[in-house]
Scaffold this active site. Structure first.
Site, PDB file in Angstrom:
ATOM      1  N   ARG A 222       0.594  -0.813   0.066  1.00 50.22           N
ATOM      2  CA  ARG A 222      -0.242  -0.286  -0.138  1.00 50.22           C
ATOM      3  C   ARG A 222       0.668   1.271   0.385  1.00 50.22           C
ATOM      4  O   ARG A 222       1.763   1.119   0.192  1.00 50.22           O
ATOM      5  CB  ARG A 222      -1.290   0.062   0.918  1.00 50.22           C
ATOM      6  N   GLY A 243       6.562  -2.252  -4.813  1.00 57.69           N
ATOM      7  CA  GLY A 243       7.250  -1.419  -3.532  1.00 57.69           C
ATOM      8  C   GLY A 243       6.305  -0.349  -3.584  1.00 57.69           C
ATOM      9  O   GLY A 243       5.421   0.392  -4.189  1.00 57.69           O
ATOM     10  N   HIS A 244       5.751   0.592  -2.385  1.00 56.61           N
ATOM     11  CA  HIS A 244       4.799   1.407  -2.200  1.00 56.61           C
ATOM     12  C   HIS A 244       4.872   2.423  -3.077  1.00 56.61           C
ATOM     13  O   HIS A 244       6.375   3.051  -3.580  1.00 56.61           O
ATOM     14  CB  HIS A 244       4.972   1.967  -0.324  1.00 56.61           C
ATOM     15  N   ASN A 245       3.964   3.048  -3.220  1.00 56.33           N
ATOM     16  CA  ASN A 245       3.450   4.091  -3.674  1.00 56.33           C
ATOM     17  C   ASN A 245       4.012   4.285  -5.215  1.00 56.33           C
ATOM     18  O   ASN A 245       3.953   4.955  -6.312  1.00 56.33           O
ATOM     19  CB  ASN A 245       4.777   5.432  -3.607  1.00 56.33           C
ATOM     20  N   SER A 263       8.115   4.204  -4.810  1.00 62.51           N
ATOM     21  CA  SER A 263       7.784   5.489  -5.663  1.00 62.51           C
ATOM     22  C   SER A 263       8.086   5.411  -7.330  1.00 62.51           C
ATOM     23  O   SER A 263       8.997   6.533  -7.464  1.00 62.51           O
ATOM     24  CB  SER A 263       8.415   6.240  -4.862  1.00 62.51           C
TER      25      SER A 263
END
Length: 375
Positions: A222, A243-245, A263
């Site tokens: 998330r 991974g996140h973002n 990201s």
């Protein structure tokens, strides 16, 4: 089920060439097909396999119409525009009717009273549906799956056994998630406070668009604050980590063991081959192809093909690979040249100059001024 070649040609709207009365019992690939089987050839490169195949019939592409390659005598052929699609239709037909889909909520499943379950849903034993979760019409939740609080699943989704959807995860329509995958866990985010790693709370969510398929044992985190997003039509192989973002574009293909740090952003129709690794905060443009085991450390413009670690354009990387392959020979040549130089140097005695320095190769003293060889 048994069908004649003529019946199968009608099923796939193909053009029959040869004996349509040949009985067909099963559909197999060309390397496994035998008498009574129908096989397929996708393109002309593999047409020669039909010369020796014991198959009784074959589904072929449009190239047969323009130039029919030599095949085994008396082989019945069905010509279609899309041999793979036709072969799948024939294979499904010959297997007969499949078992009817079970519909309902099994009494050994746990569905929270506040959850919303649509019509024609199948929720199998030991599945868990959390508070305020939504399961859309026609979706299937297999045994051991966990659908967290407030998670939303669209229409006609398939959640295979032991999948975990953390709270607030959103799946749109026709998403399929294979066994062991975890969607919406916290990202790997920490900051140092007084010499200690302190966890950054991940209060964002994960959004997966329609027609996405996610393989077995994948993890998609998330976002820290907003949303990690997977674009429409993207297909993710087994053992992929996102991974996140991250903002993954539409119709991407992410092969096994791809790892994408936090990201990152990808465009549409990006392909990442097996074991590719992407550095955090990297942007990858539309149509980029990242080769197997590549390490991407910089942004990649649209349309490029990259390979290696660090990843560079494929053409440049192939030149480097060719040079690396020549290194043993180059090393051997260098040793030979070094030995030759040492041998020549041994024939040239070192003599002092008038100023006290020592002369070497190519130096000429007064006694040898008239000697053009310099010795």
């Amino acid at each position: 089920m048994v069908a004649t070649v003529e019946q199968l040609a009608a099923l796939v709207c193909g053009r029959l060439v040869g004996d349509g009365n040949v009985p067909i019992r099963s559909a197999r690939t060309v390397d496994e097909a035998g008498p009574g089987d129908i096989t397929f050839i996708e393109n002309e490169r593999y047409a020669k396999l039909l010369r020796t195949s014991p198959a009784s019939a074959a589904i072929v592409g449009p190239h047969f119409r323009a130039k029919r390659p030599p095949v085994k005598e008396h082989l019945a052929v069905i010509e279609v525009d899309d041999p793979i699609a036709a072969f799948i239709a024939v294979r499904t037909h010959l297997r007969g009717e499949s078992k009817a889909r079970w519909v309902g909520v099994h009494p050994q499943a746990w569905v929270a009273p506040t959850a919303e379950v649509g019509p024609e849903v199948a929720i199998y034993p030991f599945a868990y549906i959390g508070d305020q979760a939504v399961v859309g019409e026609g979706s299937t939740i297999h045994p051991g799956a966990v659908i967290g609080d407030r998670a939303r699943i669209g229409r006609d989704c398939v959640i295979h056994p032991n999948v975990v959807l953390y709270p607030d995860v959103v799946l749109e329509d026709r998403v399929e998630v294979h066994s062991g995958t975890v969607l919406g866990a916290d990202g790997f985010g920490y900051r140092q406070v007084d010499g200690r790693h302190v966890k950054v709370p991940h209060t964002g969510r994960l959004e997966v668009a329609s027609d996405v398929e996610i393989g077995a044992n994948c993890t998609i985190d998330r976002a820290t604050f907003e949303a990690t997003r997977i674009g429409e039509g993207t297909k993710i192989d087994n053992l992929v980590m996102i991974g996140h973002n991250n903002q993954i574009g539409r119709h991407n293909l992410l092969c096994a063991q791809v790892g994408i740090a936090g990201s990152c952003k990808t465009g549409d129709y990006v392909v990442m081959a097996g074991q590719a690794g992407i550095k955090d905060k990297t942007t990858i443009g539309d149509g980029v192809v990242v080769g197997a085991q590549s390490g991407v450390h910089r942004n990649i413009p649209s349309g490029q093909q990259v390979l290696g670690s660090p990843a560079i354009p494929v053409r440049e990387q192939r030149r480097l690979f060719q040079m690396i392959a020549r290194l043993p020979d180059m090393h051997k040549q260098l040793r030979e040249l070094t030995a030759q130089i040492e041998a020549v140097s041994a024939l040239l005695p070192m003599k002092p100059h008038h100023d006290g320095t020592v002369g070497g190769f190519g130096d000429v003293d007064e006694a040898a001024e008239g000697d053009p060889t310099g010795f």
